[in-house]
Design a protein around this motif. Structure first.
Motif, PDB file in Angstrom:
ATOM      1  N   GLY A  26      -2.500   6.067  -9.462  1.00 31.95           N
ATOM      2  CA  GLY A  26      -2.953   5.401  -8.220  1.00 31.95           C
ATOM      3  C   GLY A  26      -3.331   6.624  -7.588  1.00 31.95           C
ATOM      4  N   THR A  29      -6.252   8.040  -6.533  1.00 34.81           N
ATOM      5  CA  THR A  29      -6.871   7.005  -4.967  1.00 34.81           C
ATOM      6  C   THR A  29      -6.329   7.424  -3.912  1.00 34.81           C
ATOM      7  OG1 THR A  29      -6.930   5.195  -6.599  1.00 34.81           O
ATOM      8  CG2 THR A  29      -7.101   5.030  -3.927  1.00 34.81           C
ATOM      9  N   VAL A  30      -4.527   7.239  -3.885  1.00 35.11           N
ATOM     10  CA  VAL A  30      -4.149   7.827  -2.748  1.00 35.11           C
ATOM     11  C   VAL A  30      -4.744   8.960  -2.151  1.00 35.11           C
ATOM     12  CG1 VAL A  30      -1.594   8.476  -1.614  1.00 35.11           C
ATOM     13  CG2 VAL A  30      -1.929   6.791  -3.078  1.00 35.11           C
ATOM     14  N   HIS A 195       5.949  10.088  -6.713  1.00 36.73           N
ATOM     15  CA  HIS A 195       5.685   8.660  -6.022  1.00 36.73           C
ATOM     16  C   HIS A 195       6.468   7.927  -6.939  1.00 36.73           C
ATOM     17  CE1 HIS A 195       1.866  10.226  -3.561  1.00 36.73           C
ATOM     18  NE2 HIS A 195       2.235  10.889  -4.667  1.00 36.73           N
ATOM     19  N   ASN A 270       1.937   4.588   1.646  1.00 39.87           N
ATOM     20  CA  ASN A 270       0.299   4.525   1.461  1.00 39.87           C
ATOM     21  C   ASN A 270      -0.663   4.112   1.807  1.00 39.87           C
ATOM     22  OD1 ASN A 270       1.042   6.746  -1.382  1.00 39.87           O
ATOM     23  ND2 ASN A 270       1.224   5.310  -2.610  1.00 39.87           N
ATOM     24  N   ILE A 272      -4.947   2.987   3.418  1.00 35.74           N
ATOM     25  CA  ILE A 272      -5.798   2.486   2.947  1.00 35.74           C
ATOM     26  C   ILE A 272      -7.254   3.173   3.801  1.00 35.74           C
ATOM     27  CG2 ILE A 272      -5.532   0.666   1.096  1.00 35.74           C
ATOM     28  CD1 ILE A 272      -5.722  -1.474   3.834  1.00 35.74           C
ATOM     29  N   TRP A 505       5.536   2.207  -5.412  1.00 34.99           N
ATOM     30  CA  TRP A 505       4.694   1.790  -4.005  1.00 34.99           C
ATOM     31  C   TRP A 505       3.763   0.481  -4.294  1.00 34.99           C
ATOM     32  CZ3 TRP A 505       4.810   1.777   0.905  1.00 34.99           C
ATOM     33  CH2 TRP A 505       4.151   0.788   1.780  1.00 34.99           C
ATOM     34  N   TYR A 507      -0.658   0.464  -5.584  1.00 38.30           N
ATOM     35  CA  TYR A 507      -1.707   0.196  -4.572  1.00 38.30           C
ATOM     36  C   TYR A 507      -2.314  -0.600  -5.042  1.00 38.30           C
ATOM     37  CZ  TYR A 507      -4.100   3.892  -1.972  1.00 38.30           C
ATOM     38  OH  TYR A 507      -4.951   4.369  -0.762  1.00 38.30           O
ATOM     39  N   GLU A 511      -5.279  -2.607  -2.677  1.00 30.48           N
ATOM     40  CA  GLU A 511      -6.603  -3.074  -2.028  1.00 30.48           C
ATOM     41  C   GLU A 511      -7.363  -4.199  -2.192  1.00 30.48           C
ATOM     42  OE1 GLU A 511      -7.477   0.502  -6.229  1.00 30.48           O
ATOM     43  OE2 GLU A 511      -6.708  -1.251  -6.793  1.00 30.48           O
TER      44      GLU A 511
END
Length: 607
Positions: A26, A29-30, A195, A270, A272, A505, A507, A511
């Motif tokens: 993840g 992506t962050v 994280h 986090n 998006i 977190w 993610y 999404e």
């Protein structure tokens, strides 16, 4: 840089992570998604991302550039002269930031020299039989050199901030701390973000009362027990040596206090990059288009023996790192068993196809699954030929029919096509149950998901409303089974399910939100905890939070099953309205709102 911050305009920022141009989990992506938010505040020439160079991943996403005179390009040249293999260029993601990738197999020091350096200077053991830590150590030594070269190229009145993510990029902080004070760059400040603590992830997988026992763990004994002492010592050194220490959620902050010995200075939630649409029907159309592609998989996988009514079929999914208990895969399967029983006893017309998307060891795609896919394609092509022949013949016969009656459609099909269609249908029929997994597994008997499927007896029987598809690999455009990217797959589904036990977190539900897909999370995930505290009516906006604090496992299973049944009972109109509300709430988690926390951390580092 934006005047909204108190940072100097000539401040430079290095952001380093093992997952820069290297998709592992993840954090990739962050980092990738927040780049446009960062570049709203930073001059392109003053910001660079650094990570390891793995050609198989990086060469497809990096545009190599000549060192164009930027500080980071010059530093890359100096690093290359020191014996490192370095790639400098632009990362081909929105914003096209500068990127410097360091080959973790290069560098001037031998493995023995590196082991001695880490042990003698930092007290970090570097085992000879750990290939991952060896690569991490080599990359980090190159990263340390890169930061030093940048600090030397910049005048002392130009502040330099180096932001390191996770223990796999944290060694430079410890190496800087080990330098004599006279050699330590005074204008270089460090930020470290964990994280998820390395030790916490291991402990949570094994301890059924991880959160209750958190204060009682002795970090060194546990790190040695799990064989992760080098990584844990690296993480502790980075956390305690950084000018600013951050993490992603209040849950993980408590974990850091007990396992790393320092309470984080700030939380960096986090976000998006939510793709907004001018009209609601646009994202609804995307849902319909991608659902049709999942329908194609469903027909190939199930219809040979278990045809479903696609108009009443819902697609649920879960995804993420393969941590059976931490990710809540165990609870999801137990809840699905209850949902299956409830729908069957109620005589509900609704079917649920539940996808488990995670990466687990496998040999290949199951040949029988591929055969079904090929037979479906052959049948589809035959039907296309039938339709084309009927279209041409029907017009001709209709025009010639004196009575203007509808011609016999059978007469519009040639015997050759009729025979081919009959053979395709005969080959298509099968009495075998649809496979619960799409691949042949390396350890089918010991795989936790398959073990749980056997325990709850969800074998894709025709009479069971809940069907299971376990796909032990990422969904990508190149997958012969789906032929779509993961975000497209998410858009085509009706519900994401992530009732994690350990999730700093989380993610995956984010999404979902950005795609207008309702999601279930838990209040033991950083995201679920954040949702509960910041959104008063989160369920109305498509975010369901399972309360996993101080409750029995069975009570949590019951709550999760109830949320699934609520979605299954909705009318199509209700689900459309829920998707509208879910998508409308996605800006609350946008990087344009949350990037301010990163700016605050960078400002704090200058004090």
């Amino acid at each position: 840089m934006s005047a909204r911050t108190s940072l100097s305009r000539n401040t430079h920022l290095i952001e380093a992570a093992w997952e820069v141009c290297n998709q592992v989990g993840g954090i990739y992506t962050v980092i990738r998604t927040k780049i446009p938010g960062i570049l709203q505040h930073w001059n392109h020439q003053h910001y660079v991302l650094t990570g390891p160079y793995f050609p198989a991943q990086a060469d497809a996403v990096v545009d190599p550039q000549d060192e164009d005179g930027s500080v980071f390009g010059q530093a890359a040249q100096l690093l290359r002269a020191r014996g490192y293999r370095v790639v400098y260029g632009r990362w081909l993601v929105p914003g096209r930031p500068q990127v410097v990738l360091i080959d973790p197999e290069s560098g001037p020091l031998s493995d023995e020299d590196i082991r001695r350096k880490l042990q003698d200077e930092l007290g970090i053991p570097c085992p000879a039989n750990d290939p991952l830590f060896r690569q991490v150590a080599r990359f980090n030594l190159g990263l340390f050199e890169f930061c030093l070269r940048c600090s030397e190229l910049l005048p002392v009145q130009s502040p330099l901030i180096a932001h390191f993510h996770e223990w796999m990029a944290g060694l430079p902080i410890a190496l800087l701390q080990a330098l004599p004070e006279t050699l330590r760059p005074g204008h270089l400040r460090t930020v470290f973000t964990t994280h998820a603590t390395l030790l916490g992830r291991y402990l949570a997988m094994q301890d059924l009362d991880f959160y209750e026992n958190l204060a009682g763990f002795e970090w060194q004994r546990e790190a040695r027990h799990y064989g992760i002492e080098p990584g844990v010592r690296t993480e502790r050194a980075a956390a305690n040596g950084a000018d600013v220490f951050t993490t992603v959620s209040a849950i993980t902050a408590d974990e850091c206090t007990h396992l790393l010995g320092r309470t984080p200075d700030l939380l960096l939630p986090n976000g998006i990059n939510s793709e907004r649409f001018e009209a609601l029907h646009e994202f609804q159309n995307l849902h319909k288009q991608n659902k049709e592609r999942i329908h194609a998989f469903t027909m190939g996988h199930f219809f040979r023996s278990t045809p479903l009514d696609l108009d009443t079929t819902l697609y649920f999914f879960t995804s993420g790192r393969y941590e059976f208990r931490n990710k809540g895969f165990d609870m999801t399967l137990d809840a699905l068993s209850r949902v299956n029983t409830a729908l069957r006893e109620a005589g509900s017309p609704t079917s649920i196809v539940m996808f488990f998307i995670t990466r687990a060891p496998y040999h290949s795609i199951n040949p029988n699954v591929l055969e079904s896919r090929a037979l479906l394609e052959e049948l589809r092509n035959t039907c296309d030929e039938v339709a084309e022949e009927i279209k041409q013949s029907l017009l001709y016969r209709a025009l010639r029919e004196p009575s203007r009656r509808l011609p016999d459609l059978n007469s519009c099909i040639s015997e050759h096509i009729r025979l081919r269609l009959r053979r395709s249908l005969q080959s298509w029929e099968s009495q075998e149950l649809p496979y619960v997994t799409t691949h042949t597994m390396v350890d089918s008997d010991g795989d936790p998901i398959l073990q749980a499927i056997r325990r709850v007896k969800l074998f894709n029987h025709r009479e069971d409303p809940v069907k299971i598809v376990y796909h032990p690999d990422f969904v990508t455009q190149l997958s012969p089974l789906f032929g779509m990217e993961y975000p497209e797959f998410v858009r085509g589904c009706h519900l994401g399910i992530f009732p994690s036990y350990y999730e700093p977190w989380g993610y995956t539900p984010l999404e979902c939100v950005s795609s207008g897909v309702p999601a279930i999370t838990s209040n033991l995930s950083g995201f679920g905890d954040y949702v509960q505290k910041s959104m008063r009516n989160h369920r109305r906006q498509g975010l369901y939070v399972v309360d996993r604090r101080s409750r029995s496992y069975q009570d949590c299973v019951e709550e999760l099953a109830g949320y699934m049944l609520d979605i299954a009972a909705m009318s199509r109109r209700d689900r459309i309205e829920l998707r509208n509300r879910t998508e409308a709430g996605s800006p609350l988690f946008g990087w344009d709102r949350l990037i301010k926390h990163y700016q605050k951390a960078y400002t704090l580092s200058q004090r």
